[in-house]
Write a protein that holds these residues in place. Structure first.
Motif, PDB file in Angstrom:
ATOM      1  N   ASP A  51      32.747  35.530  35.361  1.00  0.00           N
ATOM      2  CA  ASP A  51      32.492  36.833  34.991  1.00  0.00           C
ATOM      3  C   ASP A  51      32.178  37.489  36.202  1.00  0.00           C
ATOM      4  N   LEU A  52      31.564  36.966  37.282  1.00  0.00           N
ATOM      5  CA  LEU A  52      31.117  37.711  38.430  1.00  0.00           C
ATOM      6  C   LEU A  52      32.400  37.750  39.305  1.00  0.00           C
ATOM      7  N   ALA A  53      33.229  36.785  39.404  1.00  0.00           N
ATOM      8  CA  ALA A  53      34.436  36.629  40.135  1.00  0.00           C
ATOM      9  C   ALA A  53      35.393  37.707  39.465  1.00  0.00           C
ATOM     10  N   ALA A  54      35.268  38.103  38.325  1.00  0.00           N
ATOM     11  CA  ALA A  54      36.098  38.732  37.612  1.00  0.00           C
ATOM     12  C   ALA A  54      35.652  40.287  37.825  1.00  0.00           C
ATOM     13  N   LEU A  55      34.242  40.627  38.109  1.00  0.00           N
ATOM     14  CA  LEU A  55      33.778  41.849  38.367  1.00  0.00           C
ATOM     15  C   LEU A  55      34.225  42.312  39.740  1.00  0.00           C
ATOM     16  N   CYS A  56      34.426  41.194  40.604  1.00  0.00           N
ATOM     17  CA  CYS A  56      34.690  41.506  41.889  1.00  0.00           C
ATOM     18  C   CYS A  56      36.296  41.837  42.085  1.00  0.00           C
ATOM     19  N   GLN A  57      37.115  41.534  41.277  1.00  0.00           N
ATOM     20  CA  GLN A  57      38.355  41.890  41.001  1.00  0.00           C
ATOM     21  C   GLN A  57      38.218  43.547  40.486  1.00  0.00           C
ATOM     22  N   TRP A  58      37.674  43.536  39.559  1.00  0.00           N
ATOM     23  CA  TRP A  58      37.452  44.931  39.013  1.00  0.00           C
ATOM     24  C   TRP A  58      37.139  45.856  39.973  1.00  0.00           C
ATOM     25  N   LEU A  59      36.058  45.497  40.979  1.00  0.00           N
ATOM     26  CA  LEU A  59      35.613  46.507  41.865  1.00  0.00           C
ATOM     27  C   LEU A  59      36.684  46.811  42.654  1.00  0.00           C
ATOM     28  N   THR A  60      37.460  45.868  43.020  1.00  0.00           N
ATOM     29  CA  THR A  60      38.676  46.202  43.982  1.00  0.00           C
ATOM     30  C   THR A  60      39.591  47.261  43.451  1.00  0.00           C
ATOM     31  N   TRP A  61      39.880  47.041  42.137  1.00  0.00           N
ATOM     32  CA  TRP A  61      40.911  47.951  41.325  1.00  0.00           C
ATOM     33  C   TRP A  61      40.148  49.298  41.571  1.00  0.00           C
ATOM     34  N   ALA A  62      38.970  49.251  41.058  1.00  0.00           N
ATOM     35  CA  ALA A  62      38.234  50.725  41.141  1.00  0.00           C
ATOM     36  C   ALA A  62      38.201  51.404  42.323  1.00  0.00           C
ATOM     37  N   TYR A  63      37.842  50.699  43.290  1.00  0.00           N
ATOM     38  CA  TYR A  63      37.879  51.356  44.733  1.00  0.00           C
ATOM     39  C   TYR A  63      39.187  51.770  45.008  1.00  0.00           C
ATOM     40  N   HIS A  64      40.110  51.292  45.059  1.00  0.00           N
ATOM     41  CA  HIS A  64      41.725  51.684  45.377  1.00  0.00           C
ATOM     42  C   HIS A  64      42.138  52.590  44.499  1.00  0.00           C
ATOM     43  N   ALA A  65      41.636  52.706  43.091  1.00  0.00           N
ATOM     44  CA  ALA A  65      42.028  53.783  42.102  1.00  0.00           C
ATOM     45  C   ALA A  65      41.383  55.049  42.376  1.00  0.00           C
ATOM     46  N   THR A  66      39.828  54.742  43.097  1.00  0.00           N
ATOM     47  CA  THR A  66      39.177  56.214  43.347  1.00  0.00           C
ATOM     48  C   THR A  66      39.705  56.728  44.539  1.00  0.00           C
ATOM     49  N   VAL A  67      40.061  55.823  45.817  1.00  0.00           N
ATOM     50  CA  VAL A  67      40.186  56.626  47.039  1.00  0.00           C
ATOM     51  C   VAL A  67      41.702  56.740  47.297  1.00  0.00           C
ATOM     52  N   GLY A  68      42.679  56.533  46.190  1.00  0.00           N
ATOM     53  CA  GLY A  68      43.814  57.194  46.061  1.00  0.00           C
ATOM     54  C   GLY A  68      44.921  56.058  45.867  1.00  0.00           C
ATOM     55  N   ASN A  69      44.578  54.900  46.285  1.00  0.00           N
ATOM     56  CA  ASN A  69      45.565  53.803  46.350  1.00  0.00           C
ATOM     57  C   ASN A  69      45.705  53.293  45.159  1.00  0.00           C
ATOM     58  N   ASN A  70      46.094  53.855  44.104  1.00  0.00           N
ATOM     59  CA  ASN A  70      45.969  53.330  42.455  1.00  0.00           C
ATOM     60  C   ASN A  70      46.535  52.085  42.365  1.00  0.00           C
ATOM     61  N   ILE A  71      46.107  51.193  41.526  1.00  0.00           N
ATOM     62  CA  ILE A  71      46.805  49.875  41.275  1.00  0.00           C
ATOM     63  C   ILE A  71      47.105  50.182  39.805  1.00  0.00           C
ATOM     64  N   ALA A  72      48.525  49.922  39.502  1.00  0.00           N
ATOM     65  CA  ALA A  72      49.168  49.854  38.044  1.00  0.00           C
ATOM     66  C   ALA A  72      48.339  49.142  37.334  1.00  0.00           C
ATOM     67  N   SER A  73      48.305  49.492  36.069  1.00  0.00           N
ATOM     68  CA  SER A  73      47.527  48.472  35.001  1.00  0.00           C
ATOM     69  C   SER A  73      48.093  47.206  34.746  1.00  0.00           C
ATOM     70  N   GLU A  74      49.398  47.279  34.888  1.00  0.00           N
ATOM     71  CA  GLU A  74      50.187  45.777  34.920  1.00  0.00           C
ATOM     72  C   GLU A  74      49.741  44.637  35.857  1.00  0.00           C
ATOM     73  N   ALA A  75      49.195  45.289  37.078  1.00  0.00           N
ATOM     74  CA  ALA A  75      48.801  44.434  38.245  1.00  0.00           C
ATOM     75  C   ALA A  75      47.479  43.757  37.715  1.00  0.00           C
ATOM     76  N   MET A  76      46.729  44.134  36.833  1.00  0.00           N
ATOM     77  CA  MET A  76      45.458  43.578  36.582  1.00  0.00           C
ATOM     78  C   MET A  76      45.683  41.971  36.152  1.00  0.00           C
TER      79      MET A  76
END
Length: 369
Positions: free
Chosen positions: A334-359
């Motif tokens: 779960d912590l490893a998954a959270l790290c991936q989620w944090l990466t997604w959220a960071y890039h989505a927030t600063v403008g380098n959005n990751i498409a949902s299908e890339a999850m």
């Protein structure tokens, strides 16, 4: 409807279950022979207040301000005028200098800082030949790190933090040295709920045999016994410590490979393995960014909207960042998954959005929970 037919702790069955909590908790934690242990109201906070009010006074006390909770105890000592105090300070995210501590003084310290992610590297600086007592707030250290009981005299912790039990109850354990102080101490005024003495001034021996000062919820008692069953089934204290180490390793690997995130505690020798505190790396923030708190706020709201993470804000008076619990009840995956989620959220927030299908499949699974 679930009906509870158990009795209060005043009954024989209730008293037996409370005694079982004390016995099993002491065994799991590895309390040495000669130590005594009791159940306290008010969780670990109540246990620490009880320790300060019952033991401090005969000697000056050194406090180590390593996080917000260490500050609370220092303030309580000052506000209640419990003892002359020397505060040892440091920058947030570090642990104070421990050189030159007078072994005749009492010591109050936090063994794991959940707000700063800091803990003492070891206990070697505490003298084995001390005449003062060492009072340790181990609310989030019990069952998450090794504790040198030769250098601790009063240990305070809670049912819920590391074992996942119900809140509201804590534990206090006393070494033979602390017991001697209790027996010889002056009978200064202490609130009834905190008092470890009987009206005649003698030590409340029944309290350390499972009889509580105030009646606890027997639902909570059964819950912590279930948590102790789980801990035993895992393999006891060594297994719990390994789970913590595995959790820390998973986050540490991600941090080392992620340039925009860093530890609040940069000194790895005093870094907590279970109280993960992270912040954005200022050098990696987008050009023109003045407030990293706004980015962090948007990231956390995104994760909450996706049902991926909750309550990972930094502590109220800590710098903006993330505070993640990585204790033994947390799964490494779960912590490893959270790290991936944090990466997604960071890039989505600063403008380098990751498409949902890339999850990843794991992220998608979490989002659908």
């Amino acid at each position: 409807m679930l009906q509870y037919v158990g009795r209060s702790h005043r009954s024989r069955d209730g008293a037996k279950r409370l005694t079982e909590v004390v016995t099993r908790m002491s065994k799991l934690l590895g309390l040495p022979s000669g130590w005594i242990c009791g159940i306290v109201n008010g969780s670990g906070t109540g246990a620490c207040s009880m320790a300060l009010q019952n033991f401090l006074g005969p000697r000056p006390v050194d406090t180590f301000i390593s996080d917000s909770f260490a500050q609370y105890w220092a303030n309580e000592i000052e506000n209640l005028e419990l003892a002359p105090q020397t505060r040892h300070l440091c920058a947030f995210g570090d642990f104070p200098d421990t050189n030159g501590i007078d072994p005749c003084h009492d010591i109050v310290l936090v063994l794991n800082g959940t707000s700063s992610g800091v803990c003492p590297a070891n206990f070697d600086w505490i003298s084995l030949n001390r005449t003062g007592l060492v009072i340790a707030d181990a609310v989030s250290a019990a069952f998450t790190r090794e504790i040198d009981f030769e250098r601790i005299d009063v240990l305070c912790w809670s049912w819920q933090k590391a074992l996942g039990g119900e809140g509201g109850h804590g534990m206090i354990a006393l070494s033979p040295r602390a017991q001697a102080r209790l027996e010889a101490g002056e009978r200064k005024p202490v609130a009834r709920l905190m008092k470890l003495h009987l009206p005649d001034g003698s030590v409340n021996a029944a309290f350390f045999e499972g009889r509580t000062i105030s009646t606890p919820s027997m639902f909570a008692v059964e819950d912590i016994l279930s948590a102790l069953d789980w801990a035993d089934a895992c393999g006891g204290l060594p297994a719990l410590l390994k789970r913590v180490a595995d959790n820390y390793a998973a986050v540490a690997e991600w941090v080392s490979n992620t340039p925009w995130i860093e530890w609040v505690c940069k000194n790895s020798s005093v870094r907590s393995m279970c109280s993960i505190t992270l912040r954005l790396t200022r050098e990696q923030l987008p050009a023109g960014t003045r407030d990293d708190g706004e980015i962090i706020s948007r990231m956390i709201r995104l994760l909450e909207d996706e049902n991926a993470a909750f309550d990972i804000w930094s502590y109220g008076n800590a710098p903006p960042g993330f505070r993640i619990w990585a204790g033994p009840t947390i799964e490494t995956d779960d912590l490893a998954a959270l790290c991936q989620w944090l990466t997604w959220a960071y890039h989505a927030t600063v403008g380098n959005n990751i498409a949902s299908e890339a999850m990843t499949d794991r992220q998608t699974d979490l989002a659908q929970r």
